[in-house]
Design a protein around this motif. Structure first.
Motif, PDB file in Angstrom:
ATOM      1  N   GLY A 308       2.511   5.752  11.688  1.00 27.80           N
ATOM      2  CA  GLY A 308       2.751   7.150  11.343  1.00 27.80           C
ATOM      3  C   GLY A 308       3.505   7.355  10.056  1.00 27.80           C
ATOM      4  N   THR A 309       3.878   6.282   9.372  1.00 29.36           N
ATOM      5  CA  THR A 309       4.643   6.423   8.140  1.00 29.36           C
ATOM      6  C   THR A 309       3.729   6.340   6.926  1.00 29.36           C
ATOM      7  N   THR A 310       4.285   6.681   5.770  1.00 31.68           N
ATOM      8  CA  THR A 310       3.535   6.565   4.519  1.00 31.68           C
ATOM      9  C   THR A 310       3.162   5.119   4.251  1.00 31.68           C
ATOM     10  N   GLU A 311       4.075   4.181   4.580  1.00 29.03           N
ATOM     11  CA  GLU A 311       3.786   2.767   4.369  1.00 29.03           C
ATOM     12  C   GLU A 311       2.591   2.315   5.204  1.00 29.03           C
ATOM     13  N   LYS A 312       2.479   2.840   6.407  1.00 22.27           N
ATOM     14  CA  LYS A 312       1.347   2.468   7.267  1.00 22.27           C
ATOM     15  C   LYS A 312       0.028   2.802   6.583  1.00 22.27           C
ATOM     16  N   THR A 313      -0.066   4.012   6.048  1.00 19.57           N
ATOM     17  CA  THR A 313      -1.297   4.421   5.350  1.00 19.57           C
ATOM     18  C   THR A 313      -1.515   3.578   4.104  1.00 19.57           C
ATOM     19  N   SER A 314      -0.458   3.383   3.311  1.00 19.59           N
ATOM     20  CA  SER A 314      -0.583   2.626   2.063  1.00 19.59           C
ATOM     21  C   SER A 314      -1.020   1.182   2.318  1.00 19.59           C
ATOM     22  N   TYR A 315      -0.373   0.544   3.289  1.00 19.77           N
ATOM     23  CA  TYR A 315      -0.717  -0.848   3.579  1.00 19.77           C
ATOM     24  C   TYR A 315      -2.122  -0.956   4.178  1.00 19.77           C
ATOM     25  N   SER A 316      -2.512   0.000   4.979  1.00 16.09           N
ATOM     26  CA  SER A 316      -3.864  -0.013   5.552  1.00 16.09           C
ATOM     27  C   SER A 316      -4.914   0.126   4.463  1.00 16.09           C
ATOM     28  N   LEU A 317      -4.673   1.054   3.535  1.00 11.34           N
ATOM     29  CA  LEU A 317      -5.611   1.253   2.427  1.00 11.34           C
ATOM     30  C   LEU A 317      -5.710   0.000   1.563  1.00 11.34           C
ATOM     31  N   GLN A 331     -14.224  -5.861   8.757  1.00 11.23           N
ATOM     32  CA  GLN A 331     -12.774  -5.710   8.919  1.00 11.23           C
ATOM     33  C   GLN A 331     -12.284  -4.465   8.186  1.00 11.23           C
ATOM     34  N   ALA A 332     -12.861  -4.184   7.024  1.00  6.55           N
ATOM     35  CA  ALA A 332     -12.454  -3.018   6.234  1.00  6.55           C
ATOM     36  C   ALA A 332     -12.726  -1.728   6.993  1.00  6.55           C
ATOM     37  N   PHE A 333     -13.905  -1.633   7.616  1.00  2.70           N
ATOM     38  CA  PHE A 333     -14.263  -0.387   8.295  1.00  2.70           C
ATOM     39  C   PHE A 333     -13.509  -0.202   9.611  1.00  2.70           C
ATOM     40  N   GLU A 334     -13.116  -1.304  10.234  1.00  4.06           N
ATOM     41  CA  GLU A 334     -12.281  -1.186  11.438  1.00  4.06           C
ATOM     42  C   GLU A 334     -10.934  -0.563  11.083  1.00  4.06           C
ATOM     43  N   LEU A 335     -10.366  -1.008   9.964  1.00  6.45           N
ATOM     44  CA  LEU A 335      -9.093  -0.439   9.508  1.00  6.45           C
ATOM     45  C   LEU A 335      -9.265   1.012   9.058  1.00  6.45           C
ATOM     46  N   LEU A 336     -10.395   1.309   8.419  1.00  5.10           N
ATOM     47  CA  LEU A 336     -10.652   2.660   7.911  1.00  5.10           C
ATOM     48  C   LEU A 336     -10.705   3.666   9.050  1.00  5.10           C
ATOM     49  N   HIS A 337     -11.381   3.331  10.125  1.00  6.85           N
ATOM     50  CA  HIS A 337     -11.545   4.277  11.233  1.00  6.85           C
ATOM     51  C   HIS A 337     -10.235   4.524  11.975  1.00  6.85           C
ATOM     52  N   GLU A 338      -9.261   3.650  11.789  1.00  5.87           N
ATOM     53  CA  GLU A 338      -7.940   3.894  12.381  1.00  5.87           C
ATOM     54  C   GLU A 338      -7.190   4.998  11.633  1.00  5.87           C
TER      55      GLU A 338
END
Length: 541
Positions: A308-317, A331-338
């Motif tokens: 839920g943090t900004t870091e979570k989004t940044s690191y996921s991207l 693997q990329a699309f699994e992370l994207l759909h999260e």
């Protein structure tokens, strides 16, 4: 008000120099306007005075009593103008002598001991600068980074809090200082430009965090950070394409640690930082082992504590991007759909990147992701024009993909998902595809007047499937009659005549006759409309 005017008088005396011809002209012209009685004060507040000044044309001037250099005038002067000076003299004369102010302003300024000491200090600084110019920086990242940090601390940090126009001057001086130490060799010069800009961006982001309560300061540094991010984008690809000496390798490797800090969420400007991170890892850090190592590092930094943090989004991207670069699409699309809707703005970069690859179809899952999430994303944007701009931006790249891959059904899904902001693009798409029934239904559903549809489009539909256009005319007649005015009635009659022509062409005149009888009967109390129907020979006189 007297205290404020005396204070602004002192400040104007500091900003404007009597021995400067431009400043002297401003003061004298303002004095002339004041003495001619051409100033009409409209409003006096605690920190501003608003007035109108009759010059060659009439101008609205606003004198800022706290920061006179931030006043305004419709003459669009970038600094204190004669109209603001005329306002000052007019207001000042109510509380003190204008002649005394002028005499004091014109009097030679005596140097205090502290000012004399400052002159000595400036001389020593000149000697220091002369010595620095003879020093050649080592060709290493730590050396260049240290030089940027020292120069920033000398030329920028001490002036934080000064008016914006002055801060911008200090920043320009800072960049000139950096430029003076650039290597002579062309290949090293571009790398030096990238490093100094990148290190300056880091320092700028730090300033935004440290001074976030100072609105004026934040505005300057925010604009600087955005400009630097754009300039770095323009530098990365040329830097990656040029022939690089072996000495570049340890240099580039040293930058990696600081590039990783772009994923931190503490300084704001998340989109610009992620975009720059992706650009650097795409073009500058092309070593596959580096990418795998960075991907593993990021995976370790993605525990639940970041949820839920900004870091979570940044690191996921970042993980998605590195996975794509390593051809780990699943693997990329699994992370994207999260990530869901918050990832929508970042998709544009990947679509453009994959458009350059040999396998364009890798971009299809990204288009499907946008289709699934665009409505939720647009709903979170409060500004209508932001929504329209977002849809327009994605339309270009998605349209290119779908036409080249012959997947027009995906393009239609995107248009439908982003309605009403994709209305005109969707309408053109349906028309080009010959889906005239959907084309008409969308116009009616969107309540678009037939007047806004091109006559050429209507003629083409009439020539191919004339009966499909009739619902548009039915809708248009009802709309015009409801306006209850003579011009609208005349337009309604013109539409009815076109309907009659279409019904004759399809040999169904009886349907039109029944319809016109219904129209005449239901509007019999609208005498003006009845007259237009008779004049158009649609009903008997």
């Amino acid at each position: 008000m007297e205290r404020e005017l005396l204070l602004v008088g002192d400040r104007l005396g500091e900003f404007l120099e009597a021995d400067n011809p431009d400043d002297s002209d401003v003061v004298n012209q303002g004095l002339h306007l004041y003495r001619q009685g051409l100033v009409e004060i409209k409003e006096e507040a605690a920190d501003t005075i608003a007035a109108e000044v009759q010059d060659v044309t009439r101008h609205k001037a606003r004198l800022n009593l706290l920061f006179p250099q931030e006043g305004s005038c419709t003459c669009e002067s970038r600094f204190i103008c004669r109209h603001q000076m005329a306002v000052f003299f007019s207001a000042f004369s109510e509380h003190a002598s204008v002649s005394d102010w002028l005499s004091e302003w014109k009097a030679p300024k005596l140097e205090s001991p502290s000012q004399a000491l400052q002159q000595v200090k400036r001389a020593s600084e000149l000697l220091k600068q002369a010595e620095e110019k003879s020093i050649i920086l080592d060709k290493s990242y730590p050396s260049w980074k240290q030089f940027v940090n020292v120069t920033f601390s000398e030329h920028v940090e001490p002036h934080i809090g000064v008016p914006n126009y002055m801060m911008e001057n200090y920043i320009q001086t800072y960049f000139k200082r950096l430029s003076s130490k650039a290597p002579m060799e062309r290949e090293w010069k571009l790398l030096y430009q990238f490093v100094t800009q990148f290190c300056t961006l880091q320092l700028t982001l730090k300033m935004i965090q440290l001074h976030k309560s100072q609105t004026q300061t934040i505005r300057v540094f925010y604009a600087l950070a955005v400009d630097l991010a754009e300039e770095l984008h323009e530098t990365v690809q040329p830097l990656s394409r040029q022939a690089r000496p072996f000495a570049f390798d340890p240099f580039v490797f040293s930058i990696k640690e600081d590039v990783a800090k772009l994923l931190d969420g503490v300084f704001g400007l998340e989109y610009e930082k992620i975009d720059l991170y992706r650009e650097i890892w795409t073009y500058l850090f092309s070593n596959s082992s580096w990418r795998r190592e960075e991907l593993e590092r990021i995976k370790e930094e993605l525990p639940d504590k970041y949820m839920g943090t900004t870091e979570k989004t940044s690191y996921s991207l970042a993980a998605i991007h590195l996975s794509l670069l390593e051809n780990q699409d699943k693997q990329a699309f699994e992370l994207l759909h999260e990530l869901k809707k918050e990832a929508c703005p970042y998709i544009f970069y990947w679509l453009n990147l994959l458009a350059e690859s040999d396998n364009r179809s890798r971009g299809i899952p990204f288009i499907e992701f946008i289709i699934a999430n665009v409505q939720d994303f647009l709903a979170d944007l409060s500004d209508y024009y932001q929504r329209v701009d977002f849809v327009r931006t994605f339309t270009t790249v998605i349209s290119s993909y779908c036409h080249k891959l012959k997947r027009t059904e995906l393009l239609e899904k995107f248009y439908r998902a982003s309605l009403p902001h994709s209305y005109w693009n969707y309408a053109n798409f349906l028309f080009e595809q010959g889906q005239y029934k959907k084309w008409v239904e969308m116009h009616i559903y969107s309540e678009i007047s037939i007047d806004l549809i091109s006559s050429e489009s209507i003629k083409e539909v009439v020539s191919k499937e004339p009966e499909l256009i009739l619902p548009l005319y039915y809708h248009a007649v009802q709309e015009k009659v409801s306006l209850k005015n003579r011009p609208a009635y005349k337009q309604a009659v013109r539409y009815l005549k076109k309907m009659r022509t279409i019904y004759k062409k399809t040999k169904r005149e009886d349907i039109f006759e029944r319809y016109i009888l219904y129209v005449a009967d239901s509007t019999k109390r609208l005498r003006a409309f009845q007259e237009e129907l008779k004049r158009g020979k649609l009903i008997d006189v």
